[in-house]
Design an enzyme around this catalytic site. Structure first.
Site, mmCIF file in Angstrom:
data_model
loop_
_atom_site.group_PDB
_atom_site.id
_atom_site.type_symbol
_atom_site.label_atom_id
_atom_site.label_comp_id
_atom_site.label_asym_id
_atom_site.label_seq_id
_atom_site.Cartn_x
_atom_site.Cartn_y
_atom_site.Cartn_z
ATOM 1 N N ASP A 144 -0.188 5.223 0.841
ATOM 2 C CA ASP A 144 -0.445 6.217 1.889
ATOM 3 C C ASP A 144 -0.525 5.561 3.264
ATOM 4 O OD1 ASP A 144 -0.991 8.674 0.175
ATOM 5 O OD2 ASP A 144 -2.411 7.247 -0.671
ATOM 6 N N ASP B 123 0.864 -1.171 0.000
ATOM 7 C CA ASP B 123 0.000 0.000 0.000
ATOM 8 C C ASP B 123 0.910 1.233 0.000
ATOM 9 O OD1 ASP B 123 -2.413 1.612 0.522
ATOM 10 O OD2 ASP B 123 -1.537 1.859 2.515
#
Length: 246
Positions: free
Chosen positions: A10, A8
């Site tokens: 952020d 991922d």
């Protein structure tokens, strides 16, 4: 044996415009050891090349083709579903990605679909126009359900899921959600890597999206506490940040 990592962005590799200390060095070290690296993001505000450029700016080795975004996933879903036009509640990266994929982005008149992502310029008029089109029969497609979005300094701002919730409330229609926790992007990356799911570790900072999507795809998961979650639940592998993977 883990042969690839799906990261991922952020809250996992950076927060807004601030790098997470040691994260780039850790990910690059895993790559240097021979692991395949892919980047999966629910953020729809940028194009794939813009995400890759941002990663390189933080010191990550990253190619455009290694980025799987909900903007690209949404374009694929619309084309697969025969939806040729869309009214978009979102930012320029989402609109550009859809347009480049042959989807007509409309500002006025009917649309085959209403696509809702993170829109920091969201307004009542946008909400009204989205509601009217969905009630008239347009498909409701959401990039992701993240209620909040991690930013610099450990803070949070409203995420796309907050806007999706508003459109859902007034339209009375449940959206098709492209991004995590839907395992669609995870499965696409695993297929492209030509690996078995158990050989691919999904790494993220949210239990309800990153970790849930990884598990739904049959992949092992790793939760980092550099983003949204404050602690590791019992039985969930993880670490304070991605340096714990080394």
């Amino acid at each position: 044996m883990i042969r690839a990592y799906l990261f991922d962005l952020d809250g996992t590799l950076f927060r807004g415009s601030v790098a997470i200390p040691g994260a780039a060095e850790a990910v690059n070290a895993l790559r240097a050891r021979g692991a395949a690296i892919r980047f999966l993001t629910n953020n729809s505000t940028r194009t794939r090349d813009e995400f890759a450029a941002k990663l390189r700016g933080f010191g990550y080795v990253a190619e455009d083709r290694e980025v799987y975004s909900t903007a690209a996933g949404t374009a694929f879903h619309l084309n697969e579903s025969g939806l040729k036009s869309a009214f978009v509640v979102g930012e320029i990266g989402l609109k550009a990605t859809l347009a480049e994929s042959g989807i007509a982005v409309v500002e006025e008149g009917p649309a085959d679909a209403v696509v809702v992502g993170l829109a920091r310029n969201f307004s009542y008029d946008m909400l009204k126009e989205a509601m009217e089109r969905i009630r008239a029969g347009a498909a409701f497609v959401a990039t992701n359900p993240d209620k909040t979005y991690p930013v610099e300094g450990g803070g949070l701002i409203p995420g796309a899921g907050s806007i999706v919730a508003a459109v859902r409330a007034c339209s009375g229609v449940e959206p098709f959600i492209v991004g995590k926790p839907n395992p669609f992007l995870v499965r696409a990356a695993v297929a492209e890597l030509r690996l078995n799911p158990e050989e691919v570790l999904v790494v993220g900072d949210r239990l309800d999206t990153d970790i849930e999507a990884g598990k739904a795809a049959g992949c092992p998961t790793w939760l980092v506490l550099s983003g949204v979650e404050p602690a590791l639940p019992d039985g969930q592998p993880g670490s304070a940040d991605v340096t714990g993977l080394l």
